[in-house]
Design an enzyme around this catalytic site. Structure first.
Site, PDB file in Angstrom:
ATOM      1  N   ASP A   1      -2.569  11.726  -3.000  1.00  0.00           N
ATOM      2  CA  ASP A   1      -2.553  13.165  -3.251  1.00  0.00           C
ATOM      3  C   ASP A   1      -3.043  13.447  -4.672  1.00  0.00           C
ATOM      4  OD1 ASP A   1      -1.897  15.815  -3.554  1.00  0.00           O
ATOM      5  OD2 ASP A   1      -0.105  15.650  -2.295  1.00  0.00           O
TER       6      ASP A   1
ATOM      7  N   LYS B   1      -2.930  20.633  -9.777  1.00  0.00           N
ATOM      8  CA  LYS B   1      -2.437  21.472 -10.890  1.00  0.00           C
ATOM      9  C   LYS B   1      -1.973  20.592 -12.044  1.00  0.00           C
ATOM     10  CE  LYS B   1      -1.114  25.483  -8.297  1.00  0.00           C
ATOM     11  NZ  LYS B   1      -0.188  25.738  -7.202  1.00  0.00           N
TER      12      LYS B   1
ATOM     13  N   GLU C   1       0.867  -1.186   0.000  1.00  0.00           N
ATOM     14  CA  GLU C   1       0.000   0.000   0.000  1.00  0.00           C
ATOM     15  C   GLU C   1       0.900   1.230   0.000  1.00  0.00           C
ATOM     16  OE1 GLU C   1      -2.126   1.088   3.576  1.00  0.00           O
ATOM     17  OE2 GLU C   1      -3.732   2.031   2.434  1.00  0.00           O
TER      18      GLU C   1
ATOM     19  N   ASP D   1     -11.792   9.859  -2.998  1.00  0.00           N
ATOM     20  CA  ASP D   1     -13.019  10.659  -2.901  1.00  0.00           C
ATOM     21  C   ASP D   1     -12.969  11.774  -3.942  1.00  0.00           C
ATOM     22  OD1 ASP D   1     -10.767  11.746  -1.390  1.00  0.00           O
ATOM     23  OD2 ASP D   1     -12.118  13.429  -1.044  1.00  0.00           O
TER      24      ASP D   1
ATOM     25  N   GLU E   1      -8.860   5.555   7.389  1.00  0.00           N
ATOM     26  CA  GLU E   1      -9.424   6.548   8.307  1.00  0.00           C
ATOM     27  C   GLU E   1     -10.204   7.598   7.517  1.00  0.00           C
ATOM     28  OE1 GLU E   1      -6.268   5.505   8.500  1.00  0.00           O
ATOM     29  OE2 GLU E   1      -5.920   4.860  10.561  1.00  0.00           O
ATOM     30  N   TYR E   2      -9.614   8.061   6.410  1.00  0.00           N
ATOM     31  CA  TYR E   2     -10.266   9.068   5.564  1.00  0.00           C
ATOM     32  C   TYR E   2     -11.616   8.564   5.072  1.00  0.00           C
ATOM     33  CZ  TYR E   2      -6.312  12.217   4.611  1.00  0.00           C
ATOM     34  OH  TYR E   2      -5.299  13.128   4.688  1.00  0.00           O
ATOM     35  N   GLU E   3     -11.562   7.352   4.609  1.00  0.00           N
ATOM     36  CA  GLU E   3     -12.746   6.775   3.974  1.00  0.00           C
ATOM     37  C   GLU E   3     -13.926   6.769   4.943  1.00  0.00           C
ATOM     38  OE1 GLU E   3     -11.663   3.062   2.339  1.00  0.00           O
ATOM     39  OE2 GLU E   3     -13.595   2.710   1.364  1.00  0.00           O
TER      40      GLU E   3
ATOM     41  N   GLU F   1       4.575   4.665   4.088  1.00  0.00           N
ATOM     42  CA  GLU F   1       4.103   6.013   4.417  1.00  0.00           C
ATOM     43  C   GLU F   1       5.333   6.908   4.593  1.00  0.00           C
ATOM     44  OE1 GLU F   1       1.098   7.730   4.659  1.00  0.00           O
ATOM     45  OE2 GLU F   1       2.540   9.335   5.045  1.00  0.00           O
TER      46      GLU F   1
END
Ligand code: PLP
Length: 636
Positions: free
Chosen positions: A118, A122, A44, A154, A195-197, A69
């Site tokens: 991320d 741009k 991951e 998302d 966690e974001y999800e 990470e």
């Protein structure tokens, strides 16, 4: 997301470092050893606090996982979780990956997860997106054949961008949804959330998800199965795809009779009785040759008479202002190979259209290059200059030189011919690219004499002459179709150079490559072509005969197009040439379905190709409805 500074960060990392791999580069090729077993390994990238990967490692014990990470204070959370649960199938690396090849050996991973990466919104940062084609390519390099990437986000814009990259690169989508947490969605990935999800879900934001892989060229038959052979980065199928299907068609004809089989596979001209067409005039010259005219070795670059004649064959009445040199090649194929090997560097990418003749890829693989594709057509069905430009700029930024192959007029497999305006637009792009980067623009003109009026379809040649100095136009000419000399293996590559020195260098390098591969080319077809161009009467006969067959081809293609329209089958508009093509997402499956009905066509990356050159008109009209029926059957 920025995290608060954590007190005693290093100390806490050290206290929780049981699962930390401090020097991941040192593990390259040895990850299996590190886990101590042969279970498949998943990576991951961007694990955040590690909820997703920790839960996966805990529930799916038959697999190994690596969490990656880059932010040390965030990575600490992953380490803490691992320290507590102490799974034997999870390792953690604290790293921003810039080049995946530094950490993993090719084929070392089973799959990858890219979760909420991320978006780099741009446009000028597009290459930093993890789903940018360049990154995806690297990821697939380090995965075993058939390995998958699962991507969740998302961010709808990033998702659209990623889908385009996936489709453009011809990857195969296995799972796809714009709403992973919808009630009726049953994908396993829904059960493991980051966690974001979790947070986005509670806010009611849809989560986009796609799982995809690189299609295997010949499933089950390639990828490390060789005994003595060194594959050297190539994927070597058991048989050439086109010739294999064509052989099955021939077997079917022998078994069921030619009236019950459609063989639209090979790009050669056949008459309505299924007999290979050979121009009578060419046949006559061939049979008149004396031993002196065919038996001796020919000079490596071709006989002087051939070199003069083949330029006339390629350029017609146009006389280039630039300095031209012609080098004989075995068919048009030899010109492609010599161009790629001499004007690109090992590891480079060669730019071709997304509808392309498969041997371009084989040739690139064979000599350690890769292809990159641009979208050939825009929304209006014309040449997609914008996508062409984007790819040229990207590659020129990455490489010092670039080989571009454009197959026109009468492009295989769509029949499209670039207009003079298309060529001017291409020239305008090169006028603005860095002049210290060299571009070899290979115009594969294998079908130039089957596009329509010979002079009209050569009107683009002056634009080649006007290309800026950093561009070397090379015309690839094939005698296979034009003179029906397929098996005699004759063609030429002809440069249009700005200076005599460049032309000389072209000749010198291409002859060197010829010597190092096929040595010299057949003398007989060279003599025949020289004779045709030395005798206006004979030349006229050849042209007239060919024109007859060109009209036959046009009739067949148009009949196919009309039948497609009548049954509502979308196809790439038929312009001219040997092929008619139908776009579809699953060409291999549709072609296999059609084979069951004794219809043999060629599945390509983006659709199915029918060689109208080898199918009589009364059969051409039957094919579209059968393709449509097969597509509908498979869609059920
Ligand atoms: N280029 C394209 C697009 C082709 O389709 C072909 C033949 O099918 C060639 C080049 C060259 O063929 P050959 O080597 O037989 O001249």
């Amino acid at each position: 997301m920025r995290q608060r500074n954590i007190k005693n960060l290093q100390e806490r990392i050290d206290d929780n470092s049981t699962h930390l791999v401090r020097e991941p580069e040192a593990m390259k090729g040895r990850w299996r050893e590190l886990f101590g077993n042969d279970r498949p390994i998943f990576l991951e990238i961007g694990s955040g606090k590690g909820k997703f990967i920790s839960e996966r490692a805990e529930r799916l014990k038959d697999y190994n996982y690596i969490a990656c990470e880059g932010q040390d204070n965030v990575c600490l959370r992953v380490l803490e979780k691992a320290e507590e649960a102490d799974p034997d199938n999870l390792k953690v690396m604290m790293k921003y990956i810039h080049d995946i090849h530094e950490i993993f050996e090719n084929g070392e991973l089973e799959g990858m997860f890219l979760n909420f990466s991320d978006p780099w919104p741009k446009e000028r940062h597009a290459k930093r997106r993890l789903t940018h084609r360049r990154n995806l390519k690297g990821f697939f390099d380090v995965m075993r054949p058939g390995g998958t990437i699962e991507f969740k986000t998302d961010n709808d814009d990033l998702f659209e961008f990623s889908l385009e990259e996936i489709e453009d690169q011809g990857y195969e989508i296995l799972e796809f949804t714009r709403d992973l947490h919808a009630e009726d969605c049953t994908y396993l990935s829904k059960e493991f959330m980051t966690e974001y999800e979790e947070r986005f879900m509670t806010l009611g934001k849809n989560i986009n998800y796609v799982k995809f892989r690189k299609p295997q060229e010949d499933p089950g038959q390639t990828g490390g199965n060789m005994i003595f052979v060194r594959e050297n980065g190539r994927t070597i199928p058991k048989e050439d795809k086109i010739f294999a299907i064509s052989n099955r068609a021939k077997e079917a004809i022998a078994k069921y009779g030619k009236e019950n089989v459609i063989n639209g596979t090979v790009g050669a001209l056949f008459d309505d009785d299924g007999k290979l067409i050979v121009l009578r005039s060419v046949d006559r010259v061939f049979k008149s040759l004396t031993p002196d005219e065919y038996a001796p070795y020919a000079p490596i670059g071709g006989t002087p008479e051939f070199r003069t004649a083949i330029k006339k064959a390629a350029f017609g009445s146009y006389e280039p202002k630039g300095f031209t040199e012609a080098v004989a090649t075995p068919g048009g194929t030899g010109g492609v190979r010599n161009t790629v090997s001499n004007f690109s560097a090992p590891g480079d990418r060669v730019l071709v259209a997304d509808w392309f003749w498969a041997p371009y890829k084989t040739i690139c693989q064979e000599i350690g290059r890769e292809i990159q594709t641009f979208k050939f057509f825009n929304e209006e069905g014309g040449f997609n200059i914008d996508d062409f430009k984007a790819n040229v700029l990207e590659l020129l930024e990455m490489q010092d030189s670039l080989v571009i192959i454009i197959n026109s007029p009468a492009h295989n497999p769509t029949g499209y011919s670039l207009t003079v305006t298309d060529w001017r637009n291409i020239k305008a792009i090169f006028e603005k690219t860095p002049q210290d980067k060299h571009v070899a623009l290979f115009v594969d003109a294998a079908y130039i004499d089957f596009a329509g009026d010979e002079e009209q379809y050569r009107q683009f040649l002056p634009v080649l002459d006007e290309m800026p100095e950093n561009v070397l136009p090379i015309v690839g000419y094939s005698a296979s179709k034009t003179f029906t000399m397929y098996g005699m293996r004759c063609g030429a590559m002809i440069c249009i150079a700005k200076t005599p020195a460049i032309a000389q260098e072209f000749k010198q390098a291409c002859e060197f490559s010829s010597r190092g591969s096929w040595s010299n080319c057949n003398r007989a077809p060279q003599t025949i072509i020289a004779k045709i161009f030395a005798d206006p009467e004979l030349k006229k006969m050849v042209d007239e005969e060919r024109a007859e067959y060109r009209d036959m081809l046009l009739r067949r293609g148009r009949a196919f197009e009309k039948a497609a329209k009548e049954c509502g089958l979308e196809m790439v508009p038929f312009d001219a040439g040997f092929f008619a093509s139908v776009p579809m997402p699953n060409p291999d499956e549709v072609a296999a379905e059609l084979e069951k009905e004794n219809i043999f066509l060629i599945p390509l990356a983006k659709g199915i190709r029918t060689s109208v050159a080898s199918v009589p008109e009364d059969k051409c009209v039957l094919i579209p409805a059968r393709i449509k029926a097969a597509m509908e059957k498979l869609a059920k």
